[in-house]
Motif scaffolding. Structure first.
Motif, short mmCIF file in Angstrom:
data_model
loop_
_atom_site.label_atom_id
_atom_site.label_comp_id
_atom_site.label_asym_id
_atom_site.label_seq_id
_atom_site.Cartn_x
_atom_site.Cartn_y
_atom_site.Cartn_z
N LEU A 115 6.87 10.16 -12.11
CA LEU A 115 5.89 9.15 -12.67
C LEU A 115 6.04 7.81 -11.95
N LEU A 116 7.38 7.59 -11.57
CA LEU A 116 7.61 6.24 -10.81
C LEU A 116 6.64 6.30 -9.31
N LEU A 117 6.58 7.29 -8.83
CA LEU A 117 5.99 7.46 -7.49
C LEU A 117 4.45 7.14 -7.64
N HIS A 118 3.80 7.47 -8.82
CA HIS A 118 2.32 6.91 -9.02
C HIS A 118 2.10 5.57 -8.65
N TYR A 119 3.07 4.51 -9.16
CA TYR A 119 3.28 3.21 -9.00
C TYR A 119 3.86 2.70 -7.71
N SER A 120 4.80 3.20 -7.28
CA SER A 120 5.63 2.73 -6.23
C SER A 120 6.08 3.63 -5.18
N ASN A 121 6.38 3.31 -3.86
CA ASN A 121 6.86 3.87 -2.84
C ASN A 121 8.06 3.88 -2.69
N HIS A 122 8.84 4.28 -3.93
CA HIS A 122 10.36 4.01 -4.12
C HIS A 122 11.37 5.30 -3.50
N THR A 123 12.20 4.75 -2.63
CA THR A 123 12.81 5.54 -1.59
C THR A 123 14.39 5.36 -1.87
N GLY A 124 14.73 4.48 -2.93
CA GLY A 124 16.19 3.84 -2.80
C GLY A 124 16.94 5.10 -3.77
N PHE A 125 18.12 5.29 -3.56
CA PHE A 125 18.75 5.88 -4.70
C PHE A 125 18.65 5.65 -6.05
N VAL A 126 18.38 6.75 -7.17
CA VAL A 126 18.48 6.52 -8.58
C VAL A 126 19.46 7.10 -9.16
N GLU A 127 20.25 6.10 -9.49
CA GLU A 127 21.76 6.62 -10.57
C GLU A 127 21.48 7.77 -11.60
N ASN A 128 20.57 7.59 -12.33
CA ASN A 128 20.34 8.52 -13.56
C ASN A 128 18.91 8.20 -14.07
N ALA A 129 18.69 9.01 -15.28
CA ALA A 129 17.56 8.82 -15.80
C ALA A 129 17.24 7.49 -16.49
N LYS A 130 18.37 6.81 -16.92
CA LYS A 130 18.09 5.61 -17.63
C LYS A 130 17.59 4.77 -16.41
N ARG A 131 18.15 4.64 -15.43
CA ARG A 131 17.74 3.82 -14.17
C ARG A 131 16.27 4.17 -13.72
N ALA A 132 15.90 5.37 -13.83
CA ALA A 132 14.54 6.02 -13.18
C ALA A 132 13.53 5.29 -14.44
N ARG A 133 14.01 5.27 -15.73
CA ARG A 133 13.13 4.67 -16.54
C ARG A 133 13.04 3.26 -16.38
N ASP A 134 14.04 2.59 -16.27
CA ASP A 134 13.99 1.18 -16.08
C ASP A 134 13.23 0.92 -14.91
N LEU A 135 13.27 1.64 -13.91
CA LEU A 135 12.36 1.29 -12.74
C LEU A 135 10.81 1.42 -13.08
N LEU A 136 10.70 2.58 -13.76
CA LEU A 136 9.10 2.53 -14.37
C LEU A 136 8.72 1.59 -15.15
N ARG A 137 9.42 0.90 -15.78
CA ARG A 137 9.01 -0.18 -16.67
C ARG A 137 8.75 -1.35 -15.97
N GLU A 138 9.29 -1.40 -14.95
CA GLU A 138 8.93 -2.60 -14.13
C GLU A 138 7.32 -2.52 -13.58
N HIS A 139 6.90 -1.39 -13.54
CA HIS A 139 5.45 -1.40 -13.23
C HIS A 139 4.44 -1.05 -14.64
N ASN A 140 5.13 -0.51 -15.58
CA ASN A 140 4.56 -0.19 -16.66
C ASN A 140 5.37 -0.70 -18.07
N PRO A 141 5.32 -1.76 -18.23
CA PRO A 141 6.38 -2.49 -19.20
C PRO A 141 6.14 -1.78 -20.52
N ALA A 142 5.09 -1.09 -21.05
CA ALA A 142 5.11 -0.77 -22.14
C ALA A 142 5.53 0.86 -22.29
N TRP A 143 6.18 1.35 -21.26
CA TRP A 143 6.31 2.78 -21.22
C TRP A 143 7.28 3.16 -22.21
N ASP A 144 6.92 4.19 -22.70
CA ASP A 144 7.81 4.93 -23.64
C ASP A 144 7.83 6.31 -23.38
#
Length: 211
Positions: A131-160
């Motif tokens: 889902l994050l790749l729909h918004y950003s060319n993110h290539t850095g290490f993602v520690e866990n699912a919580k971190r992935a959701r936080d990164l996604l909210r940077e582009h979609n603040p209403a993400w649920d």
């Protein structure tokens, strides 16, 4: 020269029309066309996010197969086994298991997928990478699912994660596929995802069925 219809032929056609035989033949022809449509099963251990995404995706006009999305609780092995069982029971043409790496070992699921002809789509560490790749060319290490959701909210603040709106991703699928292809292969790479292979498979249905 225009073909002539003899009285006998005309009578036969009229009789077919009255009896419904002509309509029956037409319905059989249409049913035969529908039967040629490929059926694809997508099984995931995500009960909300993944299901909402793929249920939205299957409504797109370019998706030619009939797609069924189901949830299989448990580990990637459980998802693969569930997909294989449903494929055999319901005679799907193709079955996919969509799995998060998270903290799971991947080798057994990969072996069982090959043995049962189930295709695996991994995301490391989780589906939110796709889902994050729909918004950003993110290539850095993602520690866990919580971190992935936080990164996604940077582009979609209403993400649920419990209320995914496919409209937020529909017009960005090509970007996600392109960015996913540039990452290291899944499941080893972090971040990585092979969900784009499902997109490609759904688009390639015309070539696979010869239609």
């Amino acid at each position: 020269m225009e073909a002539r219809v003899t009285p006998r032929q005309g009578n036969r056609q009229a009789a077919d029309s009255r009896s419904g035989r002509g309509r029956e033949t037409d319905l059989r022809r249409r049913a035969s066309t529908r039967e040629q449509r490929t059926t694809v099963l997508i099984a995931t251990n995500g009960e909300s996010t993944e299901r909402a995404y793929f249920n939205g995706l299957k409504q797109e006009a370019w998706v030619r197969p009939r797609v069924v999305v189901v949830a299989e609780r448990g580990s990637p092995v459980n998802v693969v086994r569930g997909a294989a069982r449903r494929r055999q029971r319901d005679d799907f043409d193709e079955a996919w298991a969509v799995c998060d790496v998270d903290e799971f070992a991947t080798e057994q699921a990969a072996r069982e997928a090959v043995a049962t002809d189930v295709r695996l789509a991994w995301s490391n560490p989780c589906f939110e990478v796709w889902l994050l790749l729909h918004y950003s060319n993110h290539t850095g290490f993602v520690e866990n699912a919580k971190r992935a959701r936080d990164l996604l909210r940077e582009h979609n603040p209403a993400w649920d994660k419990t209320a995914l709106d496919f409209a937020n991703f529909r017009d960005r699928i090509e970007d996600a596929c392109r960015r996913a292809d540039r990452l290291d292969p899944s499941p080893e790479g972090n971040p990585s995802t092979s969900v784009g292979q499902i997109i490609a498979a759904l688009r390639d249905d015309r070539a696979r069925t010869g239609k």
